[in-house]
Design a protein around this motif. Structure first.
Motif, PDB file in Angstrom:
ATOM      1  N   GLN A 194       5.022 -55.135  -0.386  1.00  0.00           N
ATOM      2  CA  GLN A 194       3.608 -54.793  -0.556  1.00  0.00           C
ATOM      3  C   GLN A 194       2.885 -54.993   0.765  1.00  0.00           C
ATOM      4  OE1 GLN A 194       1.098 -57.267  -3.127  1.00  0.00           O
ATOM      5  NE2 GLN A 194       0.150 -55.402  -3.928  1.00  0.00           N
ATOM      6  N   ASP A 195       2.319 -53.917   1.277  1.00  0.00           N
ATOM      7  CA  ASP A 195       1.535 -53.967   2.517  1.00  0.00           C
ATOM      8  C   ASP A 195       2.275 -54.675   3.646  1.00  0.00           C
ATOM      9  OD1 ASP A 195      -0.607 -52.613   1.383  1.00  0.00           O
ATOM     10  OD2 ASP A 195      -1.495 -54.448   0.602  1.00  0.00           O
ATOM     11  N   GLY A 196       3.544 -54.348   3.816  1.00  0.00           N
ATOM     12  CA  GLY A 196       4.314 -54.929   4.906  1.00  0.00           C
ATOM     13  C   GLY A 196       4.871 -56.303   4.629  1.00  0.00           C
ATOM     14  N   HIS A 197       4.538 -56.880   3.475  1.00  0.00           N
ATOM     15  CA  HIS A 197       5.059 -58.199   3.112  1.00  0.00           C
ATOM     16  C   HIS A 197       6.251 -58.016   2.183  1.00  0.00           C
ATOM     17  CE1 HIS A 197       4.901 -62.548   2.538  1.00  0.00           C
ATOM     18  NE2 HIS A 197       5.150 -62.322   1.262  1.00  0.00           N
ATOM     19  N   ASN A 236       6.902 -60.890   6.939  1.00  0.00           N
ATOM     20  CA  ASN A 236       6.071 -59.708   7.158  1.00  0.00           C
ATOM     21  C   ASN A 236       6.812 -58.728   8.047  1.00  0.00           C
ATOM     22  OD1 ASN A 236       3.786 -60.619   5.694  1.00  0.00           O
ATOM     23  ND2 ASN A 236       3.237 -61.938   7.407  1.00  0.00           N
ATOM     24  N   PHE A 237       6.758 -57.477   7.659  1.00  0.00           N
ATOM     25  CA  PHE A 237       7.396 -56.426   8.447  1.00  0.00           C
ATOM     26  C   PHE A 237       6.429 -55.264   8.516  1.00  0.00           C
ATOM     27  CE2 PHE A 237       9.785 -52.627   9.249  1.00  0.00           C
ATOM     28  CZ  PHE A 237      10.767 -53.023  10.140  1.00  0.00           C
ATOM     29  N   SER A 238       6.105 -54.856   9.710  1.00  0.00           N
ATOM     30  CA  SER A 238       5.178 -53.739   9.864  1.00  0.00           C
ATOM     31  C   SER A 238       5.753 -52.746  10.844  1.00  0.00           C
ATOM     32  CB  SER A 238       3.818 -54.229  10.371  1.00  0.00           C
ATOM     33  OG  SER A 238       2.981 -53.127  10.652  1.00  0.00           O
ATOM     34  N   HIS A 298      10.221 -53.534  16.503  1.00  0.00           N
ATOM     35  CA  HIS A 298      11.284 -53.928  15.592  1.00  0.00           C
ATOM     36  C   HIS A 298      12.212 -54.898  16.306  1.00  0.00           C
ATOM     37  CE1 HIS A 298      10.563 -49.952  13.268  1.00  0.00           C
ATOM     38  NE2 HIS A 298       9.853 -50.943  12.780  1.00  0.00           N
ATOM     39  N   ASP A 299      11.982 -56.169  16.118  1.00  0.00           N
ATOM     40  CA  ASP A 299      12.716 -57.207  16.815  1.00  0.00           C
ATOM     41  C   ASP A 299      13.118 -58.286  15.818  1.00  0.00           C
ATOM     42  OD1 ASP A 299      12.183 -60.105  18.365  1.00  0.00           O
ATOM     43  OD2 ASP A 299      13.465 -58.679  19.414  1.00  0.00           O
ATOM     44  N   ALA A 300      14.409 -58.584  15.762  1.00  0.00           N
ATOM     45  CA  ALA A 300      14.896 -59.531  14.757  1.00  0.00           C
ATOM     46  C   ALA A 300      14.322 -60.924  14.968  1.00  0.00           C
ATOM     47  CB  ALA A 300      16.423 -59.584  14.789  1.00  0.00           C
ATOM     48  N   ILE A 320      10.962 -61.126  13.481  1.00  0.00           N
ATOM     49  CA  ILE A 320      11.020 -61.218  12.024  1.00  0.00           C
ATOM     50  C   ILE A 320      11.357 -62.639  11.604  1.00  0.00           C
ATOM     51  CG2 ILE A 320      12.259 -60.450   9.964  1.00  0.00           C
ATOM     52  CD1 ILE A 320      10.367 -58.377  11.128  1.00  0.00           C
ATOM     53  N   LEU A 321      12.320 -63.260  12.293  1.00  0.00           N
ATOM     54  CA  LEU A 321      12.677 -64.635  11.969  1.00  0.00           C
ATOM     55  C   LEU A 321      11.475 -65.551  12.120  1.00  0.00           C
ATOM     56  CD1 LEU A 321      16.192 -64.993  13.612  1.00  0.00           C
ATOM     57  CD2 LEU A 321      15.657 -65.410  11.223  1.00  0.00           C
TER      58      LEU A 321
END
Length: 297
Positions: free
Chosen positions: A193-196, A223-225, A230-232, A235-236
């Motif tokens: 939902q909304d990048g979450h 959260n991913f947008s 795009h970097d792991a 994200i971590l």
């Protein structure tokens, strides 16, 4: 933006935990809309309807309406339901039917209007950026040429029925299509939902970004947008602790770096030096033992 449930597929025992989470989210005030069109020509629709009843009736969802024809459906149609459930089957056939009928646009508007969609296997894959994540399992018997999905997951592509043996195929896919992949095994899934994104189920989900592979255990949230790089490692850094105890541990120990953890060069400098000294001393000790043994003979 609506809420999207992405299931890795499998039978009802595989998805039990995920289905329970879905039921808690949508309640029982309205009927559930079930779309089994991906199964056309594979399993009779009557059997599909019985299957979904077997899945959700025990969870308290008894009103289920099945639709097997996308044509002449307006954007208002899904609004009368608590959620839309898009079942698995052949991904290429499903996307082709949605496009030919215009239901892809109806579904996009429904999602943008805070609708709730559950995608199981093929139903999850079409929500991603590209459906070629299904090419190793599904035959493109309808001749789809444009492999773009609905792309309502901020650029993520969805890989279902994931097994560890799929890693090389996934990395080849990423090279070919330059898109990150969320890989969902059976027994697990994620809702978005909304990048979450929150991982739920009984098995870990994996995020593939470039050459990196990140394990996301059940309960993990991040959260991913698509607007972010795009970097792991990023994200971590955005992961939320599962609970206070885990949060304390992470604050003390930190997150592991993404990439090749076994490579000595990725370790802190002090550990590198210590490692080299240890290996050197062990080599000298070994040579000394060999020489002494040879002299004493």
């Amino acid at each position: 933006m609506g809420t999207l449930f992405l299931s890795g597929g499998g039978d009802r025992k595989n998805t039990e935990k995920f289905d329970e989470e879905f039921q808690r989210q949508i309640g029982q005030a309205k009927p559930l809309l079930y779309i089994p069109i991906a199964m056309d020509g594979i399993i009779p629709y009557a059997d599909c309807l019985q299957w979904i009843r077997d899945v959700f009736n025990p969870l308290g969802i008894h009103e289920i309406v099945m639709r097997t024809d996308f044509h002449r459906k307006s954007v208002d149609d899904p609004q009368q339901f608590s959620a839309v459930y898009i079942g698995g089957g052949n991904t290429f056939h499903l996307l082709n039917e949605m496009r030919n009928s215009g239901f892809d646009k109806v579904l996009e508007e429904y999602i943008n209007g805070n609708g709730v969609v559950y995608g199981g296997s093929a139903g999850a894959i079409i929500l991603g950026s590209n459906i070629m994540t299904s090419a190793h399992l599904d035959e493109n018997r309808v001749g789809v040429q444009d492999f773009s999905g609905l792309d309502v997951l901020d650029g993520l592509a969805v890989w279902c029925h994931y097994e560890s043996g799929d890693d090389e195929t996934i990395r080849s896919y990423i090279i070919d299509f330059d898109t990150p992949v969320i890989a969902l095994p059976e027994e697990s899934g994620a809702y978005f939902q909304d990048g979450h994104i929150k991982v739920t189920g009984t098995k870990s989900v994996y995020l593939f970004i470039g050459e990196d592979k990140v394990e996301l255990q059940p309960g993990a949230e991040f959260n991913f947008s698509g607007s972010d790089e795009h970097d792991a490692q990023a994200i971590l850094g955005k992961q939320q602790p599962f609970n206070d105890a885990v949060g304390h541990m992470l604050s003390i120990e930190g997150y592991p770096a993404a990439g090749n953890y076994k490579n000595l060069e990725t370790m802190p400098k002090a550990l590198q030096v210590g490692g080299y000294l240890f290996v050197g001393l062990m080599a000298i000790l070994f040579v000394s033992i060999v020489v002494v043994g040879w002299v004493l003979q």
